[in-house]
Design an enzyme around this catalytic site. Sequence first.
Site, mmCIF file in Angstrom:
data_model
loop_
_atom_site.group_PDB
_atom_site.id
_atom_site.type_symbol
_atom_site.label_atom_id
_atom_site.label_comp_id
_atom_site.label_asym_id
_atom_site.label_seq_id
_atom_site.Cartn_x
_atom_site.Cartn_y
_atom_site.Cartn_z
ATOM 1 N N LYS A 128 8.788 1.709 -33.165
ATOM 2 C CA LYS A 128 9.564 0.623 -33.750
ATOM 3 C C LYS A 128 10.603 1.086 -34.762
ATOM 4 O O LYS A 128 11.481 0.310 -35.138
ATOM 5 C CB LYS A 128 8.647 -0.431 -34.370
ATOM 6 C CG LYS A 128 7.726 -1.110 -33.373
ATOM 7 C CD LYS A 128 8.439 -1.690 -32.173
ATOM 8 C CE LYS A 128 8.902 -3.084 -32.348
ATOM 9 N NZ LYS A 128 9.306 -3.749 -31.082
ATOM 10 N N SER A 146 -2.139 0.706 -26.783
ATOM 11 C CA SER A 146 -1.057 0.384 -25.831
ATOM 12 C C SER A 146 -0.634 1.625 -25.057
ATOM 13 O O SER A 146 -0.191 1.517 -23.903
ATOM 14 C CB SER A 146 0.128 -0.280 -26.535
ATOM 15 O OG SER A 146 0.843 0.627 -27.331
HETATM 16 N N1 PMP Z 1 2.876 -0.800 -28.390
HETATM 17 C C1 PMP Z 1 2.770 -0.992 -29.714
HETATM 18 C C2 PMP Z 1 1.623 -0.373 -30.443
HETATM 19 C C3 PMP Z 1 3.718 -1.799 -30.377
HETATM 20 O O1 PMP Z 1 3.593 -2.016 -31.698
HETATM 21 C C4 PMP Z 1 4.763 -2.389 -29.639
HETATM 22 C C5 PMP Z 1 5.744 -3.281 -30.331
HETATM 23 N N2 PMP Z 1 5.257 -4.594 -30.506
HETATM 24 C C6 PMP Z 1 4.822 -2.176 -28.258
HETATM 25 C C7 PMP Z 1 3.871 -1.369 -27.680
HETATM 26 C C8 PMP Z 1 5.864 -2.827 -27.388
HETATM 27 O O2 PMP Z 1 7.179 -2.423 -27.663
HETATM 28 P P1 PMP Z 1 8.380 -3.439 -27.439
HETATM 29 O O3 PMP Z 1 8.335 -4.425 -28.562
HETATM 30 O O4 PMP Z 1 9.590 -2.579 -27.495
HETATM 31 O O5 PMP Z 1 8.207 -4.119 -26.129
#
Ligand code: PMP
Length: 321
Positions: free
Chosen positions: A60, A277
């Site tokens: 991020k 994630s």
């Molecule tokens: N994985 C994690 C741990 C995140 O914090 C985020 C952001 N919310 C994402 C994946 C997804 O990224 P994006 O917001 O660019 O779709």
Amino acid sequence: MLQATTTKTNPALAELAETNLETLVGNTPLLQLQRITRHLPAAVRIFAKLEWHNPSGSIKDRAALFVLRAALQAGELGRGRVLLDSTSGNMGIAYATLAAARGIAVKLCVPENASRERIAVLRALGASLVLTDAAEGSDGAILKARELAAAEPERYFYADQYNNPASWHAHYHTTGPEIIAQSNGQVTHLVAGLGTAGTMVGTGRYLKQYSADIALVAVQPDAAFHGIEGWKHMASSIQPGIYDAALPDKQVAVRTEDALLATRRLAKEEGLFVGISAGAATVAALQLAATMQAGHIVVIFPDSGYKYLSDRMWQPQPAGL
Ligand code: PMP
């Protein structure tokens, strides 16, 4: 890899010049997975983009940097205005980190069940927090931020990461070009999870422009109630305005249990202590790899596991898990 700033040499735009910290955003390593891929044909390779190498520890930083810069450029920040947004964690930590280095105040609406580590880090970085009802999830935090912004529009710059095009521009200008350069243009597939969708939309648009043959695989949790922090189940959530559902070639749903298993395997078998994630994206990458004879898959690992240490998943597991 970030766009070179010409602002450094233009005194009129001095406040836009990069801080030293910002020069560390991006250019993260691309690492080939070796052991959990042993069963695959040698010509099928999976590479992980290790995004915890960013200064605040997650992908991020890229989006926060571009949101911050666009707002400064448009005159929406500065002069004591407070950056306001909703976040379940990583974007907040990225805003708070980069804004601290610029002396900009940050206010964040965060679901009250965000991990203790995240809340402690946000406070350490000087962010002011509004905790929202856990039962309302990230949508509850979004609605609270909208309410605060509407009540005091002069006081706040509402960054609105879900609808701010700077969120995906960041990946178009940094993540995409880095992947092409680091893979010598050999990438055949991108696998990325959807939160705001900024990663998939920005990186995906850049890769498609480079070669229409590069396949984009978007990954989501399989259900509205899930444990994959950072991801959204689109069908049951407020749709991010920056999401382009027509862009990915393929959508894959991952079960939380499978994501947990893959996250543990990455730690034990690859030495990669990642957030869930990243484990979830690995499930999708391995499923895809199992259908291929040759190819070069790039999978995004958004953060490390350290922020989730109090989570159930890192409590002692029965043997074998
Ligand atoms: N994985 C994690 C741990 C995140 O914090 C985020 C952001 N919310 C994402 C994946 C997804 O990224 P994006 O917001 O660019 O779709």
